[in-house]
Design a protein around this motif. Structure first.
Motif, short mmCIF file in Angstrom:
data_model
loop_
_atom_site.label_atom_id
_atom_site.label_comp_id
_atom_site.label_asym_id
_atom_site.label_seq_id
_atom_site.Cartn_x
_atom_site.Cartn_y
_atom_site.Cartn_z
N ALA A 10 9.98 7.12 -2.62
CA ALA A 10 9.02 6.75 -1.58
C ALA A 10 9.39 7.40 -0.24
O ALA A 10 8.53 7.94 0.47
CB ALA A 10 8.95 5.24 -1.44
N TRP A 27 9.64 -5.25 6.67
CA TRP A 27 9.72 -3.83 7.01
C TRP A 27 11.08 -3.51 7.61
O TRP A 27 11.51 -4.17 8.56
CB TRP A 27 8.61 -3.45 7.99
N ASN A 47 9.29 -4.88 -2.32
CA ASN A 47 8.72 -6.08 -2.93
C ASN A 47 9.20 -6.22 -4.37
O ASN A 47 9.97 -5.39 -4.86
CB ASN A 47 7.20 -6.04 -2.85
N HIS A 50 7.29 -3.15 -6.31
CA HIS A 50 7.07 -1.82 -5.73
C HIS A 50 7.77 -1.67 -4.39
O HIS A 50 8.20 -2.66 -3.78
CB HIS A 50 5.57 -1.56 -5.55
N THR A 52 7.23 0.42 -0.62
CA THR A 52 6.28 1.16 0.20
C THR A 52 7.01 1.76 1.40
O THR A 52 7.76 1.06 2.10
CB THR A 52 5.14 0.25 0.70
N HIS A 54 6.57 4.19 5.01
CA HIS A 54 5.58 4.59 6.01
C HIS A 54 6.24 5.47 7.06
O HIS A 54 7.33 5.17 7.55
CB HIS A 54 4.97 3.35 6.68
N ASN A 61 1.51 6.85 4.13
CA ASN A 61 1.97 5.63 3.47
C ASN A 61 2.04 5.91 1.97
O ASN A 61 1.06 6.39 1.39
CB ASN A 61 0.97 4.50 3.74
N VAL A 62 3.16 5.63 1.32
CA VAL A 62 3.31 5.87 -0.12
C VAL A 62 3.94 4.65 -0.77
O VAL A 62 4.91 4.10 -0.26
CB VAL A 62 4.18 7.13 -0.40
N THR A 63 3.38 4.24 -1.91
CA THR A 63 3.91 3.12 -2.68
C THR A 63 4.39 3.61 -4.04
O THR A 63 3.67 4.35 -4.72
CB THR A 63 2.84 2.02 -2.87
#
Length: 309
Positions: A10, A27, A47, A50, A52, A54, A61-63
């Protein structure tokens, strides 16, 4: 895929460094790969299923999903931490909104060195003293000891202040910790068509250029390229984007961040010709007439395309 692998993938996808600590459901701040200029401009959240990442500079933004190799007890632990972090984030957002309201209340309308530096010596904005910023928001909002005052730009969602941006004399911009800016904007003026801009100075230039040719638009400050795309989704009537000519990046298929997100909206957009500039730069380097030509050309082209469809 393990959590470590998901974090690495990510982060590399958006061009940020993996954070130095690991917490779940909140975050985590980190740096981008652009060196000193990217200090603190990366974010990552982990999480249960996944990760994420930024990049605040580019808006990307990539998950990445986490595979099944996380033990059940670890997932339960993560879930508890996430629930705790969610409640804290909600509390932080409420506090940031209160601080934003207080900063607006303490501000006074006046001129500011930043506006003069951007070609608007006689323009007035909401200005708050450094003493009030420290008292209301905290020392972290003041970038250096010599600062005297900042422009306060409220960020609103549905008319409600959710955060604010401070712009200091040296051009440094600060957002409130925990404040909600996704989907938030600041309306500079109201009119018929809507123009979306990233920054305050660009919005002032667009307003000035269009007023100069007897057009009274709605101009919104959206704070970032990716946020322009989020705001555009809920707008009706004619909407235009005053994009920035950002440096092309591989993750945006060779486009700059501003153009990449402008294209995602499918709305008409224009940007200045030189890479690394925005319309305020064009205003100061060439004149307001150069900006007017670019904006009127965009409107004329959009009208022709609509007539041909």
């Amino acid at each position: 895929m393990s959590i470590d692998d998901a974090i690495d993938k990510a982060c590399s996808s958006v061009g940020i460094n993996p954070p130095k600590r690991r917490e779940y459901g909140k975050w985590l701040q980190t740096d981008t790969l652009s060196g000193k200029n990217g200090k603190g401009d990366g974010r990552l959240i982990i999480n249960e299923t996944h990760v994420t990442a930024h990049n605040w500079q580019t808006g990307e933004n990539v998950t990445v999903g986490i595979g099944g190799d996380v033990e059940k007890r670890d997932r339960q632990k993560i879930a508890k931490q996430i629930e705790f972090s969610k409640r804290k984030q909600e509390a932080d957002a409420r506090r940031a909104a209160q601080i934003a309201d207080a900063l607006v209340g303490a501000a006074r309308v006046g001129c500011h060195p930043y506006l003069a530096a951007k070609g608007f010596r006689d323009e007035k904005a909401m200005v708050v003293s450094v003493a009030d910023v420290r008292r209301i928001g905290g020392d972290y909002l003041v970038p250096e000891p010599g600062c005297v005052s900042a422009i306060v730009i409220p960020a609103r969602i549905g008319g409600k202040v959710t955060s604010s941006q401070l712009i200091w004399e040296n051009g440094v911009k600060k957002f409130l910790f925990g404040g909600t800016t996704a989907g938030a904007s600041h309306r500079l003026c109201a009119g018929v068509d809507t123009w979306l801009c990233e920054g305050f100075a660009t919005a002032l230039t667009v307003r000035t250029a269009l007023h100069g040719i007897k057009i009274k638009p709605t101009v919104l400050v959206c704070f970032s390229a990716s946020n322009i795309a989020a705001i555009a989704d809920r707008l009706e009537n004619r909407v235009f984007i005053a994009a920035e000519n950002d440096k092309p990046l591989p993750q945006f298929n060779g486009l700059g961040a501003s153009e990449f997100y402008a294209r995602k909206t499918s709305l008409p957009y224009a940007m200045p010709p030189e890479v690394g500039t925005d319309f305020n730069d064009l205003h100061q380097q060439k004149s307001i007439f150069a900006v007017q030509r670019a904006l009127t050309a965009l409107m004329a082209n959009a009208t022709r395309q609509k007539g041909a469809s």
